[in-house]
Enzyme design. Structure first.
Site, PDB file in Angstrom:
ATOM      1  CG  ASP A  69      -7.961  -0.892 -11.614  1.00 50.80           C
ATOM      2  OD1 ASP A  69      -9.057  -1.382 -11.261  1.00 50.80           O
ATOM      3  OD2 ASP A  69      -7.825  -0.301 -12.695  1.00 50.80           O
ATOM      4  CE1 TYR A 156     -11.993  -9.685 -21.875  1.00 49.05           C
ATOM      5  CE2 TYR A 156     -11.232  -8.914 -19.730  1.00 49.05           C
ATOM      6  CZ  TYR A 156     -12.078  -8.799 -20.817  1.00 49.05           C
ATOM      7  OH  TYR A 156     -13.017  -7.781 -20.858  1.00 49.05           O
ATOM      8  CG  HIS A 182      -1.082  -8.978 -15.074  1.00 50.56           C
ATOM      9  ND1 HIS A 182      -1.270 -10.331 -15.228  1.00 50.56           N
ATOM     10  CD2 HIS A 182      -2.321  -8.465 -14.796  1.00 50.56           C
ATOM     11  CE1 HIS A 182      -2.554 -10.619 -15.082  1.00 50.56           C
ATOM     12  NE2 HIS A 182      -3.210  -9.507 -14.823  1.00 50.56           N
TER      13      HIS A 182
HETATM   14  P1  ITT Z   1     -12.001  -5.664  -7.915  1.00 48.11           P
HETATM   15  O1  ITT Z   1     -12.118  -4.267  -8.503  1.00 48.11           O
HETATM   16  O2  ITT Z   1     -13.014  -5.927  -6.854  1.00 48.11           O
HETATM   17  O3  ITT Z   1     -10.614  -6.024  -7.527  1.00 48.11           O
HETATM   18  P2  ITT Z   1     -12.546  -6.424 -10.656  1.00 48.11           P
HETATM   19  O4  ITT Z   1     -12.671  -7.738 -11.369  1.00 48.11           O
HETATM   20  O5  ITT Z   1     -13.660  -5.418 -10.890  1.00 48.11           O
HETATM   21  O6  ITT Z   1     -12.371  -6.723  -9.090  1.00 48.11           O
HETATM   22  P3  ITT Z   1     -10.683  -4.675 -11.997  1.00 48.11           P
HETATM   23  O7  ITT Z   1     -11.593  -3.506 -11.998  1.00 48.11           O
HETATM   24  O8  ITT Z   1      -9.241  -4.484 -11.688  1.00 48.11           O
HETATM   25  O9  ITT Z   1     -11.168  -5.794 -10.985  1.00 48.11           O
HETATM   26  O10 ITT Z   1     -10.842  -5.372 -13.420  1.00 48.11           O
HETATM   27  C1  ITT Z   1      -9.913  -6.297 -13.809  1.00 48.11           C
HETATM   28  C2  ITT Z   1     -10.465  -7.122 -14.954  1.00 48.11           C
HETATM   29  O11 ITT Z   1      -9.386  -7.360 -15.878  1.00 48.11           O
HETATM   30  C3  ITT Z   1     -10.908  -8.492 -14.450  1.00 48.11           C
HETATM   31  O12 ITT Z   1     -12.269  -8.500 -14.099  1.00 48.11           O
HETATM   32  C4  ITT Z   1     -10.579  -9.373 -15.634  1.00 48.11           C
HETATM   33  O13 ITT Z   1     -11.609  -9.301 -16.581  1.00 48.11           O
HETATM   34  C5  ITT Z   1      -9.332  -8.705 -16.216  1.00 48.11           C
HETATM   35  N1  ITT Z   1      -8.114  -9.300 -15.618  1.00 48.11           N
HETATM   36  C6  ITT Z   1      -7.261  -8.731 -14.724  1.00 48.11           C
HETATM   37  N2  ITT Z   1      -6.298  -9.601 -14.372  1.00 48.11           N
HETATM   38  C7  ITT Z   1      -6.551 -10.734 -15.048  1.00 48.11           C
HETATM   39  C8  ITT Z   1      -5.940 -12.002 -15.093  1.00 48.11           C
HETATM   40  O14 ITT Z   1      -4.887 -12.294 -14.330  1.00 48.11           O
HETATM   41  N3  ITT Z   1      -6.454 -12.913 -15.897  1.00 48.11           N
HETATM   42  C9  ITT Z   1      -7.538 -12.652 -16.652  1.00 48.11           C
HETATM   43  N4  ITT Z   1      -8.210 -11.507 -16.647  1.00 48.11           N
HETATM   44  C10 ITT Z   1      -7.715 -10.539 -15.847  1.00 48.11           C
END
Ligand code: ITT
Length: 213
Positions: A69, A156, A182
């Protein structure tokens, strides 16, 4: 070789996991191989949501599950979008829509006040009732640009300026992003933990044997 399921529906994350986890003896299978329903991310913290996703995946597959997450925390927006990063512009929003909302919300906030960081929490659960999951977390500090640059990565990345590189995350090679990010940092911690804790998998095997007995 241990088989684990990756509890994510995000293709960008999957690509980064696959590239970073080559040095450990893990066979990674995406949860899309099963028809597991997506977990509802009801937590207020990254760690709660990572646990929810990992538990959902291990429940539906019977395999140990790794969940991520993550999200973007922007100083000038009081920490938004945070755990709501994926749905900032609404449920099912595209990366482009989320970026547009972010740039609109920041408006003409000056460059030096556009500080932000990505946070990543990884949870590895051996089975649904595992009382001692492995949990790793890391952050990646940067600034939000005024417009998108670069075409790689996801989310992003095009508006996340990495100060040490003078480029956005979407302009970096995957290997460079994985070294700095991260997710890359949290994965490095997880790999170290797995190397040190050999008994971790013994307990996973015992739990799997019990659930099929
Ligand atoms: P899963 O829950 O199925 O893993 P998700 O995209 O819904 O997929 P999250 O709820 O963890 O995952 O949301 C993470 C969001 O944060 C992701 O959709 C991106 O918009 C942002 N994010 C996380 N890591 C990132 C990265 O390495 N580069 C750019 N944006 C990132």
């Amino acid at each position: 070789m241990h088989e684990i399921v990756l509890a994510t529906g995000n293709a960008g994350k999957l690509r980064e996991f696959r590239a970073a986890l080559t040095e450990v003896e893990l066979e990674i299978r995406p949860q899309s191989e099963w028809q597991a329903p997506e977990a509802e991310e009801t937590g207020l913290t990254f760690v709660e949501n990572a646990l929810i996703k990992a538990r959902n995946a291990t429940q539906h597959t019977g395999l140990p599950a790794l969940a991520d997450d993550s999200g973007l925390v922007v100083d000038a927006l009081g920490g938004a979008p945070g755990v709501y990063s994926a749905r900032y512009a609404g449920a099912g929003a595209s990366d482009r829509a989320n970026i547009e909302k972010l740039l609109t919300d920041l408006g003409d906030t000056p460059a030096e006040q556009r500080g932000a960081y990505f946070q990543c929490v990884l949870v590895l659960l051996r089975h649904a009732a595992d009382p001692t999951p492995l949990i790793c977390q890391a952050r990646w500090e940067g600034f939000i640009t005024f417009e998108p640059y670069g075409a790689d990565g996801f989310g992003y990345d095009p508006v996340f300026l990495v100060p040490s590189e003078g480029q956005t995350a979407a302009e970096l090679d995957l290997a460079v992003k994985n070294r700095l990010s991260h997710r890359g940092q949290a994965l490095a911690q997880l790999i170290e933990m797995l190397k040190r804790r050999h008994e971790f998998w013994r307990l996973a095997t015992a739990a799997a044997a019990q659930s099929t007995a």
